[in-house]
Scaffold this active site. Structure first.
Site, PDB file in Angstrom:
ATOM      1  N   ASN A 183       0.915  -1.347  -0.169  1.00 32.05           N
ATOM      2  CA  ASN A 183      -0.053  -0.039  -0.021  1.00 32.05           C
ATOM      3  C   ASN A 183       0.805   1.121   0.078  1.00 32.05           C
ATOM      4  OD1 ASN A 183      -1.304   2.357   1.551  1.00 32.05           O
ATOM      5  ND2 ASN A 183      -3.175   0.841   1.223  1.00 32.05           N
ATOM      6  N   CYS A 196      -6.560   8.650   2.242  1.00 39.57           N
ATOM      7  CA  CYS A 196      -6.521   8.675   3.707  1.00 39.57           C
ATOM      8  C   CYS A 196      -7.160   9.904   4.227  1.00 39.57           C
ATOM      9  CB  CYS A 196      -4.945   8.484   4.126  1.00 39.57           C
ATOM     10  SG  CYS A 196      -5.021   7.937   5.799  1.00 39.57           S
ATOM     11  N   ILE A 201     -13.947  -0.350   1.286  1.00 37.48           N
ATOM     12  CA  ILE A 201     -13.770   1.216   1.238  1.00 37.48           C
ATOM     13  C   ILE A 201     -12.359   1.527   2.323  1.00 37.48           C
ATOM     14  CG2 ILE A 201     -16.269   2.041   1.007  1.00 37.48           C
ATOM     15  CD1 ILE A 201     -16.658   1.936   3.776  1.00 37.48           C
ATOM     16  N   ASN A 202     -12.133   2.684   2.151  1.00 43.83           N
ATOM     17  CA  ASN A 202     -11.114   3.174   3.272  1.00 43.83           C
ATOM     18  C   ASN A 202     -12.004   3.720   4.334  1.00 43.83           C
ATOM     19  OD1 ASN A 202      -8.798   4.168   4.473  1.00 43.83           O
ATOM     20  ND2 ASN A 202      -7.908   5.054   2.668  1.00 43.83           N
ATOM     21  N   THR A 203     -11.093   4.212   5.484  1.00 47.91           N
ATOM     22  CA  THR A 203     -12.140   4.646   6.792  1.00 47.91           C
ATOM     23  C   THR A 203     -12.983   5.780   6.206  1.00 47.91           C
ATOM     24  OG1 THR A 203     -10.085   5.922   7.324  1.00 47.91           O
ATOM     25  CG2 THR A 203     -10.191   3.861   8.276  1.00 47.91           C
ATOM     26  N   GLY A 214     -14.308  -0.455  11.796  1.00 49.09           N
ATOM     27  CA  GLY A 214     -15.095  -1.171  12.506  1.00 49.09           C
ATOM     28  C   GLY A 214     -16.381  -1.595  12.169  1.00 49.09           C
ATOM     29  N   GLY A 238     -14.183  -3.332   5.239  1.00 49.07           N
ATOM     30  CA  GLY A 238     -15.148  -2.487   6.090  1.00 49.07           C
ATOM     31  C   GLY A 238     -16.099  -3.116   7.113  1.00 49.07           C
ATOM     32  N   GLY A 239     -15.306  -3.274   8.245  1.00 49.21           N
ATOM     33  CA  GLY A 239     -15.999  -4.048   9.431  1.00 49.21           C
ATOM     34  C   GLY A 239     -16.254  -5.229   9.533  1.00 49.21           C
TER      35      GLY A 239
END
Lengths: 302, 260
Positions: A99, A128, A189-191, A215, A241-242
């Site tokens: 990454n 980010c 997805i990213n955060t 999360g 994602g989570g």
């Protein structure tokens, strides 16, 4: 016997479970708890050209079923990554995906060119949310994103995966411009950009005001966006994602993701990944399929 | 002399609640039996503890107060949702534990200044294991009020001497722990081991520097994993950069920390 293998951007993976960037250190800590060679692939922590010290603390806030982080992409830089970390990770005989994160298109290109001979694929972080300069711009503007991805793909001799931001309107368009620019796969997805407030200080509970939410709380958002992107492009999609259990993995595969990455689950339990892998075959049996590929894209819209 | 890391590898274990013993001021002792057993824990090391569900999401760090065979004791002050849940937990209930983690306090060595232990409030927890493992040493133990000073007969039996301070004067000297510490340091340098709130640690660090005494302090930070994966538990380091509490700490040399 359940066949867990999957194919992704020319990489043959023994299973669809990958470790997400930034959630498992560089392997030495996590390998005390489980065998890293178990996984389909390893996505290494975001690497920049120069070392970065990261953001001032506090860097973490827990929210209901979620975690906001503002680590600030702390990393030792390209040189240490190439000479110390990659050789260590290579011993696990599992595909490595680096990454990368730059503050300019040129930095992305240099990172890609340098790393192409050392890893099996590049994952480009264009979004980010907790770094002030850099990626966010690329991730939200389709034209900027297209130019960046094109340059990175030209510099790369391995497949390029673009990690998309959780853009709830127009993510299909972002996905399409990446595909047209040469991306071999997309991960999402990213955060999610997020904040938490300290009532007494009347300020942020993070050292840099805002961070990225991860999360279980973001899983429904991720599912919806993976659904949108799978419809929009032909290149493979990696769901993130989570994800904390095998059931979560199956949900993303049903939508059409060819693989998934687990992130925050590693922080909840260092053995989360091995438990998910253990639980996946019996779950697939229960769902009446004998391979991961039978489950991928089996979503019924009616 | 360095902060010490156990030779035992950390692991994830099931932890059954064997006993919950309440003290004054809401503080309680939680005795857990782990399966598999954890191996030898260094005083000052910590464990990450969580319930089986996803709410709260992340495990929480707890310093180990005592260890006997397969049993370990944690001394806990209810503060947030998880510690309040633990304050109601019943015998036999199941938790999940990862540990032992981090670097602990150093052990006595010949030709070094004698040890002096300094604890503020619940920060006294790790000194139970230290005193049991390495023998008697002076312990300065302070809190706001007498109800916050707990297990006094336990500490009396292990520490020599036990010096108590309270901010309101309800037990021991009416002072902060730094007053008797300052007095003790007049006799010459000491190796200080300290655990407590950050302002106390900053004051201890200043006194240590003034008297050329080595000071090892146990840091606290918000943590997600406790295992070095997330890099979330950063604190400012001297002369620059950051220390990660779960890996370089929680016990570090005071001079390595930049207090704001």
């Amino acid at each position: 016997m359940i066949d867990l293998s999957t194919e992704l951007a020319g990489l043959r993976l023994k299973n669809p479970v990958l470790l997400a960037s930034g959630t498992w250190g560089y392997g030495q800590e996590l390998s005390q708890y489980l065998d890293l060679s178990l996984f389909g692939a390893l996505v290494t922590k975001g690497i920049s050209l120069e070392p970065r010290p990261g953001n001032p603390p506090p860097r973490l806030v827990e929210t209901p079923c979620g975690l906001i982080n503002a680590i600030g992409l702390e990393n030792p830089g390209l040189k240490a990554f190439a000479t110390k970390i990659i050789p260590y990770l290579r011993r696990f005989k599992v595909p490595l995906i680096a990454n990368i994160f730059g503050e300019s298109p040129e930095e992305y290109v240099t990172l890609t060119a340098e790393l192409s001979s050392l890893v099996d694929a590049i994952e480009v972080n264009v979004s980010c949310p907790n770094v002030k300069r850099g990626g966010l711009l690329f991730g939200s503007e389709p034209a900027e994103l297209a130019r960046l991805v094109e340059k990175v793909c030209q510099a790369a001799s391995v497949p390029v995966i673009v990690k998309l931001p959780p853009k709830t309107l127009g993510i299909g368009e972002l996905a399409q411009v990446c595909e047209a620019a040469g991306a071999a796969a997309l991960s999402l997805i990213n955060t999610v950009p997020a904040m938490a407030i300290d009532l007494h200080r009347r300020g942020s509970r993070l050292g840099v005001i805002s961070g990225g939410l991860s999360g279980p709380v973001i899983k429904p958002i991720a599912l919806k966006l993976v659904y949108e992107v799978v419809k929009a492009v032909k290149i493979p999609v990696i769901g993130i994602g989570g994800i904390t259990c095998a059931t979560d993995v199956a949900e993303f595969l049903i939508l059409g993701a060819r693989a998934v990455q687990i992130g925050t689950a590693n922080l909840i339990s260092p053995r989360a990944g091995s438990r998910i892998l253990q639980d996946l075959p019996p779950l697939l049996s229960e769902l009446g399929v004998s391979s991961v590929s039978q489950l991928i894209g089996s979503f019924r819209s009616e | 002399m360095e902060a010490t890391k156990a030779k035992t590898h950390p692991q994830e274990a099931e932890a059954r609640v064997i006993r919950r013993r309440p003290f004054k001021g809401g503080i309680f002792l939680l005795r857990l039996k782990t399966d598999p057993p954890l191996g030898l824990i260094q005083p000052g090391q910590f464990v990450m503890l969580r319930g089986e569900g996803l709410d709260p999401l992340l495990p929480r760090p707890f310093s180990v107060h005592d260890q006997e065979g397969n049993y370990l004791d944690l001394l806990i002050q209810p503060r947030g949702r998880f510690t309040r849940y633990l304050s109601q937990i019943r015998h036999g209930e199941r938790l999940i534990l990862v540990g032992p983690l981090g670097r602990g306090f150093p052990q006595p060595e010949k030709k070094k200044p004698p040890f002096l232990l300094v604890a503020g409030g619940i920060g006294v927890a790790p000194f139970g294991l230290w005193l049991k493992m390495f023998g008697p040493a002076p312990l300065i133990y302070g809190a706001r009020s007498r109800q916050d000073l707990i297990r006094l007969s336990f500490w009396k039996a292990l520490a020599r001497p036990l010096i108590l301070t309270t901010e309101d004067g309800s037990l021991g000297q009416r002072a902060l722990v730094t007053s008797p510490l300052q007095e003790a340091l007049k006799k010459g340098p000491r190796t200080i081991l300290a655990c407590g709130p950050t302002p106390m640690l900053a004051a201890v660090a200043r006194l240590a520097q003034e008297t050329n005494s080595p000071a090892y302090i146990s840091l606290e930070a918000q943590m997600a994993c406790g295992t070095g994966l997330c890099l979330g538990c950063a604190v400012k380091a001297r002369p620059g950069g950051y220390l990660h509490v779960c890996q370089e700490g929680p016990v570090v040399l005071a001079e390595e920390v930049e207090f704001d």
